[in-house]
Design a protein around this motif. Sequence first.
Motif, PDB file in Angstrom:
ATOM      1  N   SER A 185       0.845  -1.191   0.000  1.00 29.71           N
ATOM      2  CA  SER A 185       0.000   0.000   0.000  1.00 29.71           C
ATOM      3  C   SER A 185       0.880   1.242   0.000  1.00 29.71           C
ATOM      4  O   SER A 185       1.852   1.326   0.762  1.00 29.71           O
ATOM      5  CB  SER A 185      -0.916   0.014   1.228  1.00 29.71           C
ATOM      6  OG  SER A 185      -1.725  -1.141   1.238  1.00 29.71           O
ATOM      7  N   PHE A 186       0.567   2.179  -0.879  1.00 28.10           N
ATOM      8  CA  PHE A 186       1.296   3.427  -0.987  1.00 28.10           C
ATOM      9  C   PHE A 186       0.405   4.564  -0.513  1.00 28.10           C
ATOM     10  O   PHE A 186      -0.807   4.550  -0.710  1.00 28.10           O
ATOM     11  CB  PHE A 186       1.731   3.683  -2.439  1.00 28.10           C
ATOM     12  CG  PHE A 186       2.698   2.659  -2.966  1.00 28.10           C
ATOM     13  CD1 PHE A 186       4.060   2.782  -2.733  1.00 28.10           C
ATOM     14  CD2 PHE A 186       2.249   1.565  -3.678  1.00 28.10           C
ATOM     15  CE1 PHE A 186       4.942   1.842  -3.207  1.00 28.10           C
ATOM     16  CE2 PHE A 186       3.127   0.618  -4.159  1.00 28.10           C
ATOM     17  CZ  PHE A 186       4.488   0.755  -3.922  1.00 28.10           C
ATOM     18  N   ASP A 187       1.028   5.559   0.068  1.00 25.19           N
ATOM     19  CA  ASP A 187       0.299   6.715   0.569  1.00 25.19           C
ATOM     20  C   ASP A 187       1.150   7.952   0.339  1.00 25.19           C
ATOM     21  O   ASP A 187       2.382   7.922   0.538  1.00 25.19           O
ATOM     22  CB  ASP A 187      -0.010   6.545   2.064  1.00 25.19           C
ATOM     23  CG  ASP A 187      -1.042   7.556   2.532  1.00 25.19           C
ATOM     24  OD1 ASP A 187      -1.576   8.266   1.665  1.00 25.19           O
ATOM     25  OD2 ASP A 187      -1.303   7.614   3.747  1.00 25.19           O
ATOM     26  N   ASN A 188       0.517   9.035  -0.093  1.00 24.94           N
ATOM     27  CA  ASN A 188       1.202  10.293  -0.366  1.00 24.94           C
ATOM     28  C   ASN A 188       1.026  11.237   0.814  1.00 24.94           C
ATOM     29  O   ASN A 188      -0.073  11.392   1.339  1.00 24.94           O
ATOM     30  CB  ASN A 188       0.646  10.945  -1.638  1.00 24.94           C
ATOM     31  CG  ASN A 188       0.905  10.092  -2.873  1.00 24.94           C
ATOM     32  OD1 ASN A 188       1.929   9.432  -2.955  1.00 24.94           O
ATOM     33  ND2 ASN A 188      -0.029  10.112  -3.813  1.00 24.94           N
ATOM     34  N   HIS A 189       2.121  11.858   1.207  1.00 25.51           N
ATOM     35  CA  HIS A 189       2.106  12.820   2.303  1.00 25.51           C
ATOM     36  C   HIS A 189       2.742  14.119   1.825  1.00 25.51           C
ATOM     37  O   HIS A 189       3.714  14.109   1.043  1.00 25.51           O
ATOM     38  CB  HIS A 189       2.867  12.287   3.525  1.00 25.51           C
ATOM     39  CG  HIS A 189       2.254  11.077   4.133  1.00 25.51           C
ATOM     40  ND1 HIS A 189       1.228  11.133   5.050  1.00 25.51           N
ATOM     41  CD2 HIS A 189       2.496   9.752   3.934  1.00 25.51           C
ATOM     42  CE1 HIS A 189       0.879   9.919   5.403  1.00 25.51           C
ATOM     43  NE2 HIS A 189       1.638   9.055   4.740  1.00 25.51           N
ATOM     44  N   ASP A 239      -5.282  -5.416   4.347  1.00 30.41           N
ATOM     45  CA  ASP A 239      -5.356  -4.255   5.245  1.00 30.41           C
ATOM     46  C   ASP A 239      -6.756  -3.669   5.291  1.00 30.41           C
ATOM     47  O   ASP A 239      -7.200  -3.174   6.338  1.00 30.41           O
ATOM     48  CB  ASP A 239      -4.360  -3.184   4.783  1.00 30.41           C
ATOM     49  CG  ASP A 239      -2.916  -3.632   4.969  1.00 30.41           C
ATOM     50  OD1 ASP A 239      -2.698  -4.521   5.801  1.00 30.41           O
ATOM     51  OD2 ASP A 239      -2.027  -3.104   4.265  1.00 30.41           O
ATOM     52  N   THR A 273     -12.087   2.415   9.138  1.00 27.98           N
ATOM     53  CA  THR A 273     -11.964   3.837   8.845  1.00 27.98           C
ATOM     54  C   THR A 273     -12.496   4.660  10.024  1.00 27.98           C
ATOM     55  O   THR A 273     -13.045   4.120  10.977  1.00 27.98           O
ATOM     56  CB  THR A 273     -12.731   4.183   7.566  1.00 27.98           C
ATOM     57  OG1 THR A 273     -14.114   3.829   7.736  1.00 27.98           O
ATOM     58  CG2 THR A 273     -12.169   3.402   6.387  1.00 27.98           C
TER      59      THR A 273
END
Length: 644
Positions: free
Chosen positions: A68-72, A496, A502
């Motif tokens: 899983s990728f997430d942008n910050h 996940d 959530t």
Amino acid sequence: MYQNQFIFSRERRLFGRQCLFQDRNELMVSVHPSGRLRLKYILRDPAVHPTQLSDQMALSIMETENVSFDNHGMFHYEGGWPREVNINDEEQTVRHRKKVERDDSWGEQVADMIRAMMNVAEQNNAINIYQNFFADLNPELGQDFRLRFTARVVNVFHDLWVPPRQMTVIDWMPNNDNQFMAQFTNQYRLRQEADTMVPVDAWSGGDNAFYIWEMSNPLKPKIFYDSKEVVTRAKICPKDENNLAGGTWSGKVCLWNTLKSGQPLRICPLEAAHRENTKALCWVHSKSNTEFYTGSLDGSIKYWDTRDLMMPVHELLLEPVPQERQNRQDAHGVMVLEFEYTIPVRFVIGSDMGCIFVGNRKGMTPLETLLAYYQLFAGPVRTINRNPFFVKNFLVTGDWRARVWSEESKDGPSTMYFRKKTQVVCGAWSTGRCSLFVTGDNKGVVDFWDLLLSQRVPIYSINFGSPIQDVVFRSEGALLAIALANGDTKILVLDDAMKSATGKEKALIAAMFEREISRSKILEARVEEIKLKRRTQLLAEEERAKRTGDDIELDLELDPDNPDQFVQLIESDDQFRMAIADFQDMLLTVERKRSKRNMIMERTAFEQYYVEEAQVVEPSRESQEAVNPEVSEPKKKAEAAKAK
């Protein structure tokens, strides 16, 4: 100091000779050729032997984990200043800036930063960030664009006996998430076929043994618990993992120490045991953590204390309408017992008749102990599992349905049910997500249901090919243990999205449960209103009958479940009688219209052909009769007799 010393001396030659190594050739064995064997030697004819000179290729499939990728991002208002520099003090910022500029690498760092900044600025200038580029697309176009839910098997634990025994219960250890208990039921001992069983490992105990497994070692169990009788149900105390209680096929209750392998420490006598096999067991709240309930198919529920198994503390028969003097013939068989430590007074019972009973631990009589019962299924109740986030809501499985049930409603608990074509035998709420639960059926399919995504079809299904016996989530919800009827225990690691909730999920599922409870209460109020209206009408008719002197038998309490009383209840409704009369008049009108309608049947091409052929054949027959009247006369007489 020197007086404590002792010196021992010995010559070198007394130690033995020095080992010297050197190379030399020495004939050890000499085998001379044999003349007899030489005569038996046969020359081989030339043979063709094919060989594969190309590279060997193989296909292998590997199921890897999803990444899983997430942008910050970060918003820099004043740049990255050190913690000791106050950005509001101009003197400190100027002093720190001069200190950085005196560094030799400052120029190179500024050049690299300018180069990266120019690339970002050029990209920003190439795209108009204030323009909506996808306004003409359908908003529902990307509705189905989402990652699929996945779950993969990470470990398999087999039974140590051949042929394998049937799995019954899986229970994670309360204080150790890396260990779980796998309990088997030896169906071969019940069929008198125990002689055909062979142990894989002699350390594994007898043919009635069950084990404690380590997640890291699927080859050898850590501890085994044995019994001389077939064990049908076993459960570890959630508050004290040293106590393990179980029930046998003969109805006896046993107690093991989880730290030691071997036979049970204590067994209740036969006169204190159940009359049939023990099907249900649950630990309850107590100061010493030594009390538990057991249930059997004979309809009895017994309250035990592990310190004294010679006689149960209390015994109760599961009657739908409890009486002061109970009758075993009216009792339902106990299939499931469920207790929640946060609600220490209540416990829930599932029967073999599909009923759910609500019990009170503080009750002294059967009327005080059994508070209410509800008919939910057409067959036996398989499992009852509370939602770990909303403990007043249950997941109940039985026959072909899984129902979400709540005991807050008075007469009719709020329920949502999920139907399948196969029998649902087990179910469990997820301990990581409040809206996710799992069901298993007798065809070997494990279904994952999400109440917020879909209430018609499961979001993910896995087929194991063998009937599912039990499913249990680990405490954090990342692993799922599945018990199969072929004796295997499979551990699934979840995606996940299936193990983490959530931010709004808990609020949404709470609102859904509240809506269901409100709907149930509204329906209950409507039913009470109808009953009150009916009772008022009957009382008014009774008063009118007394004034007129007519003898009328009125039943103020009609049971809708009774067919005769249901018909009487329907026939006494004036609006319903008028509706039935209108419906019958409409049927008569339709019948009259149908009787007056003239039907014209058109002939097909084949029927028209046969009619024309019959018309051609008929004149030729008449001409023959005219030529031979003697031959045609008997035929006419026969036809006339046949017509008569």
